[in-house]
Each structure stands twice: as structure tokens, then as C-alpha cells.
Design an enzyme around this catalytic site. Structure first.
Site, short mmCIF file in Angstrom:
data_model
loop_
_atom_site.label_atom_id
_atom_site.label_comp_id
_atom_site.label_asym_id
_atom_site.label_seq_id
_atom_site.Cartn_x
_atom_site.Cartn_y
_atom_site.Cartn_z
N CYS A 130 22.26 -12.69 38.26
CA CYS A 130 21.49 -11.55 38.74
C CYS A 130 21.13 -11.80 40.19
CB CYS A 130 20.23 -11.40 37.90
SG CYS A 130 19.14 -10.08 38.46
N HIS A 172 22.49 -4.93 31.43
CA HIS A 172 21.70 -5.72 32.39
C HIS A 172 20.92 -4.79 33.34
CE1 HIS A 172 21.52 -9.29 35.30
NE2 HIS A 172 21.15 -8.28 36.06
N GLU A 173 21.60 -3.76 33.86
CA GLU A 173 20.94 -2.86 34.83
C GLU A 173 19.90 -1.98 34.15
OE1 GLU A 173 21.37 -3.76 37.74
OE2 GLU A 173 23.21 -4.90 37.40
N HIS A 176 16.78 -3.99 33.72
CA HIS A 176 15.99 -4.09 34.96
C HIS A 176 14.96 -2.97 35.06
CE1 HIS A 176 17.30 -7.25 37.64
NE2 HIS A 176 18.58 -6.96 37.50
NI NI Z 1 20.18 -8.15 37.90
#
Ligand code: NI
Length: 211
Positions: A130, A172-173, A176
Site C-alpha cells: 500500500c 483494498h481500495e 481504504h
Molecule cells: Ni492502499
């Protein structure tokens, strides 16, 4: 999401956005209009809380998306969430290959990850990194297929799906924007190891110092 150490959504296909056409031209157009901004890192409060829903699909949103593509490119990322450049809004961009090597480029506003039935969930254990945990990598098991529902830059409903590495990126995004980093999904020991890697490394892009 960070690149591994090794590179106008208008058409609809089966209800899913076609994000594999004209990737180079679309990415370049955004990036040339935008300005790269420094990347926030673990510990910055903006990364550890749910971002606000986007309600205005206006020029300032378009400018944010341009800056996000510019920032993603400058940091050599394959995905970037708005809070990674300090903006508290549910927006992510991506420019990411899937496991067949097909490039996917796009933006999702107000993404919601779709829960898969247990029998469709095949875990893929792969390396993940990341931009907000610079220079660190860790193995993390995630489903090898993901679907995200959200909106495009004009506010139209869209669906995005991906396999393999791109599925990992979509998860993953989206994480976030709900205040989670991939290291929050690691064992205590692996998380500590990732933070140690970060301490020992030097990012190749500009970051926002934590207070
Ligand atoms: Ni990330």
C-alpha cells in the site's frame, strides 16, 4: 494499492463497466489535467475513519479524480483512494492488471463491496502492499473475485468486477474508504513486521509527515 516489484467508462457489458479499453489515453488525459499530491501514511487520522459519501458530481470532483490519477502515477501505484491524498470523500481510482495481464483503468465513487456467497469465495494468498505503508509488503488471503457497486464521475450507477490481482485491488481500495488498511487485516505479528519494513525503508515518492 502499491505496484508489485516486477507496471470514459461509458460502455456497459453485462451490466458491468468496460474498463479495459483506451486505458492509456484515459489515464494520460486525467493525469495531464491533474497535479500529483503527497501521500498520507499510516497514523494519519484521515486513513483510519470512514470517508464521507460524495453527493456533488461537479467540476471539483472531476478535478479531484484528475489529481488522484496524477498522484497514483507519481507514486507508481495501481490503485489510490481519496484519503491517501488527504481528501475525506469516497472516491478511488485504479490502473491495475488482472491475473490474465489485462489492464483495467477507472474510477469508482461511493463504492460498496458486494458480499459473495461462501461457496463462491476462493481465497488467493498473495503479496500486498500500500502506498500509505511505504516499502512494506505482506502475504494476505483475499477472495480471488470481487464486485463493487458505486457511481461514476457523473453520478450514474456502475458495477465493476475483477479477478486475481485486480480483485485484490478493488477490495483494498474500498477498504481504504471505510478506514481500513490492509495491515489491519494481518495477524499482530505480520502487522508489526510490515510496520518495521516501513520504518526501515525510504519511499520513492513524496509523503505527508504525520504530526
Ligand atoms: Ni492502499
Amino acid at each position: 494499492m502499491a505496484q508489485q516489484e516486477t507496471d470514459e467508462q461509458t460502455q456497459i457489458n453485462d451490466g458491468f463497466v468496460v474498463d479495459t479499453e483506451d486505458c492509456e489515453a484515459r489515464e494520460l488525459a486525467h493525469r495531464e489535467r491533474g497535479t500529483a499530491r503527497p501521500i498520507t501514511v499510516v497514523g494519519n487520522p484521515v486513513l483510519h475513519k470512514e470517508c464521507k459519501d460524495v453527493t456533488e458530481f461537479d467540476d471539483s470532483l472531476a478535478a479531484l479524480i484528475d489529481d488522484m490519477f496524477a498522484s497514483q502515477k507519481a507514486a507508481e501505484g495501481v490503485g489510490l483512494a481519496a484519503n491517501q491524498i488527504g481528501v475525506d470523500l469516497k472516491v478511488f481510482v485504479y490502473d491495475c492488471p488482472d491475473d490474465e495481464g489485462v489492464r483495467h483503468t477507472g474510477v469508482v465513487i461511493n463504492p460498496v463491496l458486494q458480499e459473495l456467497p461462501a461457496e463462491q469465495r476462493v481465497l488467493d494468498e498473495s503479496n500486498e502492499g500500500c502506498l500509505s505503508v511505504p516499502t512494506a509488503y505482506a502475504e494476505l488471503a483475499r477472495p480471488d473475485y470481487a464486485e463493487v457497486h458505486g457511481q461514476d464521475a457523473q453520478g450514474n450507477p456502475i458495477k465493476v468486477r475483477g479477478t486475481g490481482y485486480f480483485a485484490r485491488c478493488l477490495q483494498h481500495e474500498t477498504d481504504h474508504l471505510y478506514g481500513y488498511l490492509y495491515i489491519d487485516r494481518l495477524s499482530k505479528r505480520d502487522r508489526k513486521d510490515a510496520l518495521r519494513q516501513m520504518e526501515e525503508g525510504t519511499p520513492r515518492y513524496e509523503t505527508v509527515p504525520n504530526a
